[in-house]
Motif scaffolding. Structure first.
Motif, PDB file in Angstrom:
ATOM      1  N   ALA A   1       0.719  -1.128   0.119  1.00  0.00           N
ATOM      2  CA  ALA A   1      -0.007   0.061   0.024  1.00  0.00           C
ATOM      3  C   ALA A   1       0.862   1.303   0.024  1.00  0.00           C
ATOM      4  O   ALA A   1       1.811   1.221   0.720  1.00  0.00           O
ATOM      5  CB  ALA A   1      -0.751  -0.052   1.233  1.00  0.00           C
ATOM      6  N   PHE A   2       0.511   2.216  -0.860  1.00  0.00           N
ATOM      7  CA  PHE A   2       1.420   3.407  -0.830  1.00  0.00           C
ATOM      8  C   PHE A   2       0.746   4.497  -0.208  1.00  0.00           C
ATOM      9  O   PHE A   2      -0.450   4.454   0.297  1.00  0.00           O
ATOM     10  CB  PHE A   2       1.662   3.917  -2.359  1.00  0.00           C
ATOM     11  N   SER A   3       1.658   5.249   0.510  1.00  0.00           N
ATOM     12  CA  SER A   3       1.384   6.489   1.094  1.00  0.00           C
ATOM     13  C   SER A   3       0.271   7.506   0.471  1.00  0.00           C
ATOM     14  O   SER A   3       0.621   7.673  -0.766  1.00  0.00           O
ATOM     15  CB  SER A   3       2.510   7.180   2.013  1.00  0.00           C
ATOM     16  N   LYS A   4      -0.430   8.311   1.138  1.00  0.00           N
ATOM     17  CA  LYS A   4      -1.113   9.285   0.329  1.00  0.00           C
ATOM     18  C   LYS A   4      -0.283  10.273  -0.384  1.00  0.00           C
ATOM     19  O   LYS A   4      -0.922  10.948  -1.190  1.00  0.00           O
ATOM     20  CB  LYS A   4      -2.211   9.938   1.428  1.00  0.00           C
ATOM     21  N   THR A   5       0.927  10.313   0.160  1.00  0.00           N
ATOM     22  CA  THR A   5       1.685  11.341  -0.730  1.00  0.00           C
ATOM     23  C   THR A   5       2.111  10.789  -1.982  1.00  0.00           C
ATOM     24  O   THR A   5       2.460  11.652  -2.767  1.00  0.00           O
ATOM     25  CB  THR A   5       3.097  11.600   0.148  1.00  0.00           C
ATOM     26  N   THR A   6       1.916   9.462  -2.193  1.00  0.00           N
ATOM     27  CA  THR A   6       2.043   9.289  -3.800  1.00  0.00           C
ATOM     28  C   THR A   6       0.614   9.442  -4.468  1.00  0.00           C
ATOM     29  O   THR A   6      -0.306   9.373  -4.074  1.00  0.00           O
ATOM     30  CB  THR A   6       2.180   7.704  -3.712  1.00  0.00           C
ATOM     31  N   ASN A   7       0.961  10.263  -5.470  1.00  0.00           N
ATOM     32  CA  ASN A   7      -0.280  11.095  -6.149  1.00  0.00           C
ATOM     33  C   ASN A   7      -0.993  10.183  -7.312  1.00  0.00           C
ATOM     34  O   ASN A   7      -2.008  10.300  -7.560  1.00  0.00           O
ATOM     35  CB  ASN A   7       0.268  12.311  -6.882  1.00  0.00           C
ATOM     36  N   SER A   8      -0.367   8.761  -7.475  1.00  0.00           N
ATOM     37  CA  SER A   8      -1.027   8.129  -8.650  1.00  0.00           C
ATOM     38  C   SER A   8      -1.296   6.821  -8.066  1.00  0.00           C
ATOM     39  O   SER A   8      -2.437   5.979  -8.496  1.00  0.00           O
ATOM     40  CB  SER A   8      -0.532   8.117  -9.831  1.00  0.00           C
ATOM     41  N   LEU A   9      -0.474   5.954  -7.447  1.00  0.00           N
ATOM     42  CA  LEU A   9      -0.703   4.814  -6.863  1.00  0.00           C
ATOM     43  C   LEU A   9      -1.144   4.577  -5.478  1.00  0.00           C
ATOM     44  O   LEU A   9      -0.604   5.294  -4.632  1.00  0.00           O
ATOM     45  CB  LEU A   9       0.586   3.764  -7.058  1.00  0.00           C
ATOM     46  N   ALA A  10      -1.935   3.700  -5.402  1.00  0.00           N
ATOM     47  CA  ALA A  10      -2.519   3.303  -4.191  1.00  0.00           C
ATOM     48  C   ALA A  10      -2.238   2.052  -3.452  1.00  0.00           C
ATOM     49  O   ALA A  10      -1.683   1.873  -2.408  1.00  0.00           O
ATOM     50  CB  ALA A  10      -4.219   3.457  -4.160  1.00  0.00           C
ATOM     51  N   PHE A  11      -2.205   1.156  -4.223  1.00  0.00           N
ATOM     52  CA  PHE A  11      -1.921  -0.281  -3.664  1.00  0.00           C
ATOM     53  C   PHE A  11      -1.523  -1.093  -4.993  1.00  0.00           C
ATOM     54  O   PHE A  11      -1.959  -1.096  -6.155  1.00  0.00           O
ATOM     55  CB  PHE A  11      -3.346  -0.813  -3.261  1.00  0.00           C
ATOM     56  N   LEU A  12      -0.631  -2.070  -4.705  1.00  0.00           N
ATOM     57  CA  LEU A  12      -0.308  -3.266  -5.713  1.00  0.00           C
ATOM     58  C   LEU A  12      -0.361  -4.363  -4.977  1.00  0.00           C
ATOM     59  O   LEU A  12       0.058  -4.588  -4.019  1.00  0.00           O
ATOM     60  CB  LEU A  12       1.161  -2.676  -6.519  1.00  0.00           C
ATOM     61  N   SER A  13      -0.546  -5.354  -6.152  1.00  0.00           N
ATOM     62  CA  SER A  13      -0.495  -6.952  -5.848  1.00  0.00           C
ATOM     63  C   SER A  13       0.059  -7.627  -6.665  1.00  0.00           C
ATOM     64  O   SER A  13      -0.467  -7.489  -7.987  1.00  0.00           O
ATOM     65  CB  SER A  13      -1.928  -7.312  -5.478  1.00  0.00           C
ATOM     66  N   PHE A  14       1.306  -8.322  -6.352  1.00  0.00           N
ATOM     67  CA  PHE A  14       1.929  -9.084  -7.577  1.00  0.00           C
ATOM     68  C   PHE A  14       1.990 -10.568  -7.365  1.00  0.00           C
ATOM     69  O   PHE A  14       2.002 -11.195  -6.102  1.00  0.00           O
ATOM     70  CB  PHE A  14       3.394  -8.655  -7.468  1.00  0.00           C
ATOM     71  N   ASP A  15       1.395 -11.337  -8.411  1.00  0.00           N
ATOM     72  CA  ASP A  15       1.594 -12.826  -8.206  1.00  0.00           C
ATOM     73  C   ASP A  15       2.883 -13.322  -8.780  1.00  0.00           C
ATOM     74  O   ASP A  15       3.035 -13.336 -10.002  1.00  0.00           O
ATOM     75  CB  ASP A  15       0.204 -13.296  -8.890  1.00  0.00           C
ATOM     76  N   LYS A  16       3.565 -13.959  -8.161  1.00  0.00           N
ATOM     77  CA  LYS A  16       4.849 -14.584  -8.620  1.00  0.00           C
ATOM     78  C   LYS A  16       4.648 -15.761  -9.584  1.00  0.00           C
ATOM     79  O   LYS A  16       5.556 -16.095 -10.201  1.00  0.00           O
ATOM     80  CB  LYS A  16       5.790 -14.912  -7.321  1.00  0.00           C
ATOM     81  N   LEU A  17       3.722 -16.459  -9.242  1.00  0.00           N
ATOM     82  CA  LEU A  17       3.589 -17.561 -10.111  1.00  0.00           C
ATOM     83  C   LEU A  17       3.197 -17.242 -11.590  1.00  0.00           C
ATOM     84  O   LEU A  17       3.367 -17.762 -12.544  1.00  0.00           O
ATOM     85  CB  LEU A  17       2.574 -18.545  -9.589  1.00  0.00           C
ATOM     86  N   THR A  18       1.996 -16.324 -11.641  1.00  0.00           N
ATOM     87  CA  THR A  18       1.580 -15.843 -12.978  1.00  0.00           C
ATOM     88  C   THR A  18       2.279 -14.662 -13.443  1.00  0.00           C
ATOM     89  O   THR A  18       2.022 -14.068 -14.729  1.00  0.00           O
ATOM     90  CB  THR A  18       0.237 -15.551 -12.705  1.00  0.00           C
ATOM     91  N   ASN A  19       3.048 -13.999 -12.809  1.00  0.00           N
ATOM     92  CA  ASN A  19       3.612 -12.537 -13.120  1.00  0.00           C
ATOM     93  C   ASN A  19       2.481 -11.672 -13.532  1.00  0.00           C
ATOM     94  O   ASN A  19       2.651 -10.731 -14.489  1.00  0.00           O
ATOM     95  CB  ASN A  19       4.676 -12.779 -14.182  1.00  0.00           C
ATOM     96  N   GLU A  20       1.740 -11.662 -12.724  1.00  0.00           N
ATOM     97  CA  GLU A  20       0.326 -10.675 -12.952  1.00  0.00           C
ATOM     98  C   GLU A  20       0.524  -9.673 -11.734  1.00  0.00           C
ATOM     99  O   GLU A  20       0.816 -10.061 -10.561  1.00  0.00           O
ATOM    100  CB  GLU A  20      -0.978 -11.157 -12.842  1.00  0.00           C
ATOM    101  N   LEU A  21       0.217  -8.273 -12.129  1.00  0.00           N
ATOM    102  CA  LEU A  21       0.509  -7.373 -11.196  1.00  0.00           C
ATOM    103  C   LEU A  21      -0.754  -6.504 -11.273  1.00  0.00           C
ATOM    104  O   LEU A  21      -1.200  -5.825 -12.479  1.00  0.00           O
ATOM    105  CB  LEU A  21       1.584  -6.263 -11.814  1.00  0.00           C
TER     106      LEU A  21
END
Length: 90
Positions: free
Chosen positions: A22-42
């Protein structure tokens, strides 16, 4: 045979399969990311609420994005402008 769906956090304890941040509110565009290592899906949730799923992303690029001082700039230059396949989920 009946299958039960569980929250992803319950399936892979200790970050074996998924990387999340989860990104801090100071990051203006990204809020959260989840990456799956098996499928390489972000999956990226943006501050405006839109959600995109990118495929074929290498783990080292995700780690660079997570650890960047300005993750929005890394996303724009290395993922958004890249040749990755993506779909808008929300």
């Amino acid at each position: 045979m009946e299958f039960m769906l569980k929250k992803c956090d319950d399936l892979f304890i200790g970050g074996e399969r998924k990387i999340r941040k989860a990104f801090s509110k100071t990051t203006n565009s990204l809020a959260f990311l989840s990456f799956d290592k098996l499928t390489n899906e972000l999956e990226i949730t943006f501050s405006n609420g839109s959600v995109y799923l990118y495929s074929g992303i290498p783990e080292d690029l995700v780690l660079e994005l997570m650890n960047a001082e300005k993750p929005g700039q890394v996303f724009s230059s290395m993922i958004k402008k890249g040749t990755w396949n993506y779909i808008r989920i929300k």
